[in-house]
Structures are given as structure tokens and as C-alpha cells.
Design a protein around this motif. Structure first.
Motif, PDB file in Angstrom:
ATOM      1  N   ILE A   1       1.973 -12.818  24.025  1.00 43.36           N
ATOM      2  CA  ILE A   1       2.618 -12.608  25.533  1.00 43.36           C
ATOM      3  C   ILE A   1       3.621 -14.356  25.765  1.00 43.36           C
ATOM      4  CG2 ILE A   1       0.429 -13.540  26.616  1.00 43.36           C
ATOM      5  CD1 ILE A   1       3.168 -11.566  28.350  1.00 43.36           C
ATOM      6  N   GLU A   2       3.021 -15.192  25.318  1.00 40.81           N
ATOM      7  CA  GLU A   2       3.380 -16.613  25.470  1.00 40.81           C
ATOM      8  C   GLU A   2       4.728 -16.588  24.782  1.00 40.81           C
ATOM      9  OE1 GLU A   2       1.111 -19.945  24.159  1.00 40.81           O
ATOM     10  OE2 GLU A   2      -0.564 -19.145  25.414  1.00 40.81           O
TER      11      GLU A   2
ATOM     12  N   ALA B   1       0.565 -18.358  33.429  1.00 35.87           N
ATOM     13  CA  ALA B   1       1.970 -19.167  33.390  1.00 35.87           C
ATOM     14  C   ALA B   1       2.344 -19.130  35.072  1.00 35.87           C
ATOM     15  CB  ALA B   1       2.902 -18.389  32.749  1.00 35.87           C
ATOM     16  N   ALA B   2       1.884 -17.891  35.938  1.00 37.44           N
ATOM     17  CA  ALA B   2       2.497 -18.124  37.208  1.00 37.44           C
ATOM     18  C   ALA B   2       1.341 -19.224  38.179  1.00 37.44           C
ATOM     19  CB  ALA B   2       2.445 -16.888  37.905  1.00 37.44           C
TER      20      ALA B   2
ATOM     21  N   LEU C   1      10.732 -17.314  37.297  1.00 34.04           N
ATOM     22  CA  LEU C   1       9.509 -17.835  37.959  1.00 34.04           C
ATOM     23  C   LEU C   1      10.060 -18.847  39.070  1.00 34.04           C
ATOM     24  CD1 LEU C   1       6.347 -17.378  38.502  1.00 34.04           C
ATOM     25  CD2 LEU C   1       5.977 -19.128  36.648  1.00 34.04           C
ATOM     26  N   GLU C   2      10.946 -19.583  38.811  1.00 33.71           N
ATOM     27  CA  GLU C   2      11.465 -20.629  39.748  1.00 33.71           C
ATOM     28  C   GLU C   2      11.705 -20.154  41.080  1.00 33.71           C
ATOM     29  OE1 GLU C   2      14.483 -22.802  37.621  1.00 33.71           O
ATOM     30  OE2 GLU C   2      13.110 -23.702  36.101  1.00 33.71           O
ATOM     31  N   SER C   3      12.542 -18.937  40.987  1.00 36.26           N
ATOM     32  CA  SER C   3      12.887 -18.409  42.261  1.00 36.26           C
ATOM     33  C   SER C   3      11.695 -17.343  43.133  1.00 36.26           C
ATOM     34  CB  SER C   3      14.160 -17.924  42.191  1.00 36.26           C
ATOM     35  OG  SER C   3      14.031 -16.894  41.340  1.00 36.26           O
ATOM     36  N   ALA C   4      10.490 -17.318  42.543  1.00 37.34           N
ATOM     37  CA  ALA C   4       9.644 -16.359  42.842  1.00 37.34           C
ATOM     38  C   ALA C   4       8.879 -16.985  44.039  1.00 37.34           C
ATOM     39  CB  ALA C   4       8.942 -15.545  41.596  1.00 37.34           C
ATOM     40  N   ASP C   5       8.284 -15.985  44.996  1.00 38.36           N
ATOM     41  CA  ASP C   5       7.334 -16.352  45.799  1.00 38.36           C
ATOM     42  C   ASP C   5       5.896 -15.799  45.500  1.00 38.36           C
ATOM     43  OD1 ASP C   5       9.088 -18.013  47.685  1.00 38.36           O
ATOM     44  OD2 ASP C   5       9.953 -16.068  48.427  1.00 38.36           O
ATOM     45  N   LEU C   6       6.167 -14.504  44.884  1.00 37.19           N
ATOM     46  CA  LEU C   6       5.262 -13.601  44.594  1.00 37.19           C
ATOM     47  C   LEU C   6       5.446 -12.888  43.219  1.00 37.19           C
ATOM     48  CD1 LEU C   6       2.274 -12.428  45.316  1.00 37.19           C
ATOM     49  CD2 LEU C   6       3.950 -10.508  46.336  1.00 37.19           C
TER      50      LEU C   6
ATOM     51  N   PRO D   1       1.607 -17.325  43.470  1.00 35.93           N
ATOM     52  CA  PRO D   1       0.571 -16.054  43.401  1.00 35.93           C
ATOM     53  C   PRO D   1       0.689 -14.900  42.802  1.00 35.93           C
ATOM     54  CG  PRO D   1       1.444 -16.213  45.762  1.00 35.93           C
ATOM     55  CD  PRO D   1       2.256 -17.481  44.903  1.00 35.93           C
ATOM     56  N   VAL D   2      -0.250 -14.226  42.163  1.00 33.73           N
ATOM     57  CA  VAL D   2       0.036 -13.192  41.371  1.00 33.73           C
ATOM     58  C   VAL D   2      -0.845 -12.008  41.798  1.00 33.73           C
ATOM     59  CG1 VAL D   2      -0.014 -12.303  39.102  1.00 33.73           C
ATOM     60  CG2 VAL D   2       0.459 -14.716  39.546  1.00 33.73           C
TER      61      VAL D   2
END
Length: 380
Positions: free
Chosen positions: A270-271, A312-313, A283-288, A319-320
Motif C-alpha cells: 500500500i505504501e 498516511a492521512a 491528500l493536500e486538497s482533501a478535508d475528509l 480525518p478518515v
């Protein structure tokens, strides 16, 4: 800014629901459900993921890689068509495409099944110009230690008479000489990454034959034969130096063949795939982040895609939440792994068979529920 306001940019990074939906279809159904409830104000980005096993090539294709195909030798010796993914000199090769259980519908052959086709698929990727190759392993029909793949790439594995040993793991009991001088010279300038969620050794009670052989049709006697043959193989190939290395037991020992014979570097699948697929940038532009797989259970916590996405998140403070067919992890374990919440299809439909048959519509309903919950300032 409230949590509700922040959760307007959602990144869906889920794996497949095995037996029901590909990772891309999981993302599509979730997206439909989210937008049905939240409207156009919700920005959704889909990035299907995989951990190196089945579905790895599909995830790469969904991320913009080009599909390539090659005609190769299947695990039982018959020709099969296998796909790999290519982009800008990087190839994603899934060994199951060439040597997987999916190609053993005519019957399992635990002692003679070969990874020769995986070697041919690697060679096809080199022919196409790949100089970085991610080799995803999982779902194999083979327990030959990668001997077939090495042979396809030019290695000579010989018995006492100087003849090539036969296909499959059992024949390795007669191995006397491993001559790697004829390996494809392009491998020397190629970065080969072994991507796996399996860290078993090659041999022993936790090795490739003992743990995974029965899934490929091996009886107790077959397991003993294969384990002894793999030990002989390791003794000849590198004196057993890498037989206990993480990943050596992956895919019936193909991991060991890649490590000891091809100079591959092991990384958790997965990495590797998150890097290849561009997850850090997304991920840089994600809030969730929404991740998931068919079953969220103890195995999830040992290198599976959702756990890798959550780690990672969480490292970036995003948040995930997870979606799945069913969840068997207690809430404290989910929290420890980085999941704020988990939504399961069985919450909506308790019958597992119906969950699998109706996974798409049920995921859309979960998407609507997530969007509704996200309007709560306390979410997630």
C-alpha cells in the motif's frame, strides 16, 4: 471554520470489495450517493487504491496509466493474456495477471504450477521501456519460489545432469546449480520494487508452502514436499541469506525469487501504490478521506490498503472514515488505526449474500448517510 464546512472536499481512496465491486466502482457508487445528498457544493475526488494484490493494475489504470497486454504462459502452462500498466517509464505489474488463481479454473496444480508467465510479463514491461517496475504479488496459483519467473528472464536452474529443472516448486528438490549470468541485462539498470502486504518467510511453519499452499490445492504431503524443495532452492540460489527476509514468502515464494535473484527491494504494497498513484498530492486538497474494502477486520490492520490510507492521512491531520461490506473490529481498534468512523453495508442489509449482490446501491445509500452525517458540526 466548522467541521461541516471543512468536509466539502472529499477524497475517496478505497480498495475493491472483493467478489462484488472493483475499487473504481466502489468510488463511483460512493460519489453518486454523496452528491445525491450533498449536491454540487461537495467536491469529490476518486483515487482507487490497491495494496499489491488483485486489482493493483486496475487501480493504476484508474490513475491514468496506460493499459498494455502480453500473451504469456499461465500457471498451468497454457497461454493467457495478461495486462500491466505503464506511465512515463514506470510499470505496474500484477503477478496474478500471469500466474494467478484466476487462470487455474481447470484445476489446481500445487506441485507444478509455474511463475514463468510473470517473468514474461516483466520482460514485456522492459520491452515497453519501463525502468521502474512495481511488482505486485498476491492471488498466486504457484509455490515455485519465483523459479519460473527467473527462468523466463534468462536464469538457468539446472539439475545434477545439467538439464533445466521442471516447472513448479516440487522440481526444485533436484536443483543443483543456479546460473544467473544470463538474466536480462536491462534488469541491472531497472528499479524493481516488490510490493506486498505479506511478510512471511520463504520456508518453515509460517512459510509460503505451509501458510498459503493449501489455498492452492496442496495437501499436507504436498506442503512438506514444497517446503523442502524451497529450502533446497534457497540454499542453492543464495545460501538462504534472504529466505527469512520480509516478503520472501509472498506469492508462493515469488517474493524470494525477486529479492534474491532480481535484486528487488521490498516495500509494503500500500505504501508503494499510494506513492505511484499520487495519493500524497491528492491528500493536500482533501478535508475528509473515505477508504475501505470488503471486510474491515484484523487482517486490515496488517498492511491492507485501508490501514495504509488511514496512516498516511492521519500523519497529515486529515480525518478518515471507512466503508466496508462488514466490520468486525471493535471501535477502539478502529480508532487506534486512525478511522474516525466505519460504515458497513451490513448496517443496511444484514444478509451477506444480498450485500454482495447489491453492493453498488447499498454503497450509494451509505454515501448519502455519510453526506448527511457530515452536515453535523461534530462530524466525524
Amino acid at each position: 471554520m466548522s467541521d461541516a464546512a471543512r468536509a466539502r472536499r472529499v477524497l475517496i481512496a478505497a480498495d475493491k470489495f472483493k467478489g462484488s465491486l472493483t475499487a473504481a466502482r466502489v468510488a463511483a457508487h460512493l460519489t453518486a450517493g454523496l452528491r445525491a445528498a450533498a449536491g454540487s457544493g461537495l467536491h469529490v475526488t476518486a483515487l482507487p487504491v490497491a495494496d499489491g494484490g488483485d486489482g493493483t493494475v486496475d487501480a493504476a489504470l484508474a490513475a491514468g496509466f496506460e493499459r498494455r497486454e502480453a500473451r504469456v504462459t499461465g500457471p498451468l502452462g497454457e497461454p493467457v493474456t495478461a495486462a500491466y500498466a505503464l506511465r512515463a517509464g514506470t510499470a505496474v505489474v500484477e503477478m496474478a495477471e500471469a500466474s494467478g488463481l484466476r487462470h487455474a479454473r481447470g484445476g489446481l496444480a500445487p506441485l507444478t504450477a509455474t511463475t514463468y508467465g510473470t517473468g514474461e510479463l516483466l520482460r514485456a514491461a522492459l520491452d515497453a521501456g519501463a525502468r521502474t517496475v512495481v511488482l505486485g504479488v498476491g492471488g498466486s496459483a504457484t509455490t515455485d519460489g519465483g523459479a519460473g519467473a527467473l527462468s523466463a528472464l534468462g536464469a538457468r536452474l539446472l539439475d545434477a545432469a545439467g538439464d533445466p529443472v521442471g516447472p513448479g516448486g516440487a522440481a526444485l528438490a533436484g536443483l543443483v546449480t543456479a546460473d544467473l549470468a544470463g538474466l536480462d541485462t536491462r534488469l541491472r539498470s531497472t528499479r524493481l520494487v516488490l510490493a506486498s502486504d505479506v511478510d512471511n518467510p520463504l520456508t518453515g511453519p509460517y512459510g509460503a508452502a505451509a501458510v498459503y499452499g493449501p489455498q492452492k490445492g496442496a495437501s499436507a504431503d504436498d506442503v512438506a514436499v514444497l517446503d523442502a524443495a524451497l529450502a533446497r532452492y534457497a540454499a542453492v540460489l543464495d545460501g538462504g541469506a534472504l529466505a527469512a527476509a520480509p516478503g520472501a514468502g509472498a506469492a508462493g515464494g515469488l517474493g524470494y525469487g525477486a529479492l534474491a535473484g532480481l535484486g528487488a527491494a521490498f516495500r509494503p504494497g500500500i505504501e508503494v501504490m499510494l506513492d505511484v498513484l499520487g495519493f500524497p498530492a491528492a491528500l493536500e486538497s482533501a478535508d475528509l478521506v473515505i477508504t475501505g474494502e470488503g471486510s474491515l477486520d484484523a487482517q486490515t490492520l496488517h498492511g491492507k490498503a485501508p490501514a495504509g490510507v488511514a496512516a498516511a492521512a492521519r500523519a497529515r491531520g486529515v480525518p478518515v472514515i471507512a466503508v466496508c461490506g462488514r466490520v468486525s473490529l471493535p471501535e477502539e481498534k478502529l480508532r487506534e488505526a486512525g478511522f474516525r468512523r466505519a460504515y458497513a453495508l451490513t448496517d443496511l442489509e444484514p444478509d451477506p449474500a444480498r450485500c454482495m449482490a447489491q453492493a453498488g446501491p447499498l454503497l450509494e445509500r451509505l454515501g448519502q448517510r455519510i453526506a448527511t452525517d457530515a452536515s453535523d458540526p461534530a462530524f466525524p
